[in-house]
Design a protein around this motif. Structure first.
Motif, PDB file in Angstrom:
ATOM      1  N   ALA A 174       1.058  -1.131   0.427  1.00 44.82           N
ATOM      2  CA  ALA A 174       0.383  -0.023  -0.538  1.00 44.82           C
ATOM      3  C   ALA A 174       0.366   1.090  -0.198  1.00 44.82           C
ATOM      4  O   ALA A 174       0.928   2.156  -0.978  1.00 44.82           O
ATOM      5  CB  ALA A 174      -0.935   0.167   1.107  1.00 44.82           C
ATOM      6  N   GLN A 175       1.876   1.257   0.713  1.00 46.23           N
ATOM      7  CA  GLN A 175       2.881   2.523   0.757  1.00 46.23           C
ATOM      8  C   GLN A 175       3.407   1.903  -0.485  1.00 46.23           C
ATOM      9  O   GLN A 175       3.466   3.571  -0.598  1.00 46.23           O
ATOM     10  CB  GLN A 175       4.095   2.291   1.830  1.00 46.23           C
ATOM     11  CG  GLN A 175       3.406   2.141   3.203  1.00 46.23           C
ATOM     12  CD  GLN A 175       4.266   2.149   4.749  1.00 46.23           C
ATOM     13  OE1 GLN A 175       5.518   1.168   4.440  1.00 46.23           O
ATOM     14  NE2 GLN A 175       4.543   2.349   5.682  1.00 46.23           N
ATOM     15  N   GLN A 201       1.033   4.294  -3.169  1.00 42.22           N
ATOM     16  CA  GLN A 201       0.617   5.294  -2.381  1.00 42.22           C
ATOM     17  C   GLN A 201       1.953   6.733  -3.004  1.00 42.22           C
ATOM     18  O   GLN A 201       2.095   7.561  -3.450  1.00 42.22           O
ATOM     19  CB  GLN A 201       1.217   5.547  -0.919  1.00 42.22           C
ATOM     20  CG  GLN A 201      -0.602   5.338  -0.290  1.00 42.22           C
ATOM     21  CD  GLN A 201      -0.465   5.289   1.246  1.00 42.22           C
ATOM     22  OE1 GLN A 201       0.334   5.494   1.871  1.00 42.22           O
ATOM     23  NE2 GLN A 201      -2.250   5.108   1.873  1.00 42.22           N
ATOM     24  N   SER A 202       3.242   5.731  -3.051  1.00 43.27           N
ATOM     25  CA  SER A 202       4.208   6.707  -3.891  1.00 43.27           C
ATOM     26  C   SER A 202       4.252   6.873  -4.795  1.00 43.27           C
ATOM     27  O   SER A 202       4.324   7.953  -5.826  1.00 43.27           O
ATOM     28  CB  SER A 202       5.425   5.966  -3.301  1.00 43.27           C
ATOM     29  OG  SER A 202       6.717   6.437  -3.627  1.00 43.27           O
ATOM     30  N   GLN A 250       1.494   6.773  -6.616  1.00 44.92           N
ATOM     31  CA  GLN A 250       0.535   7.618  -6.893  1.00 44.92           C
ATOM     32  C   GLN A 250       1.013   9.001  -6.680  1.00 44.92           C
ATOM     33  O   GLN A 250       0.429  10.085  -7.348  1.00 44.92           O
ATOM     34  CB  GLN A 250      -1.122   7.721  -6.087  1.00 44.92           C
ATOM     35  CG  GLN A 250      -1.685   6.095  -6.273  1.00 44.92           C
ATOM     36  CD  GLN A 250      -2.847   5.642  -5.675  1.00 44.92           C
ATOM     37  OE1 GLN A 250      -2.271   5.978  -4.356  1.00 44.92           O
ATOM     38  NE2 GLN A 250      -3.180   4.865  -6.073  1.00 44.92           N
ATOM     39  N   GLY A 251       1.721   9.629  -6.108  1.00 47.31           N
ATOM     40  CA  GLY A 251       2.081  11.013  -5.894  1.00 47.31           C
ATOM     41  C   GLY A 251       3.156  10.845  -6.450  1.00 47.31           C
ATOM     42  O   GLY A 251       2.581  13.001  -7.184  1.00 47.31           O
TER      43      GLY A 251
END
Length: 70
Positions: free
Chosen positions: A9-10, A13-14, A16-17
């Motif tokens: 998940a991290q 998210q990375s 996606q950022g």
């Protein structure tokens, strides 16, 4: 094979950022188009590989669970 869902998940998210940052860069004339395209393709490659690995791990887990519960 154990999948660390928190780490996955991290990572997502990375990615996606970074993609969001690239999207913002498309709205500014600071970065030349060729450099921006290269950066976008690299990010998409990273995202694709992350999802491929996760899919493979989840497939293994699903097959193992089907074997156990059938």
């Amino acid at each position: 094979m154990i999948i660390n869902l928190n780490m996955f998940a991290q990572e997502l998210q990375s990615v996606q950022g970074r993609l969001a940052n690239l999207y913002q860069d498309t709205n500014t004339p600071v970065q030349p188009e060729a450099d921006l395209l290269l950066a976008v393709l690299k990010e998409l490659d990273t995202a694709s590989k992350t999802l491929e690995i996760a899919t493979e791990k989840l497939t293994v887990i699903r097959k193992r669970n089907q074997t156990i519960f059938n």
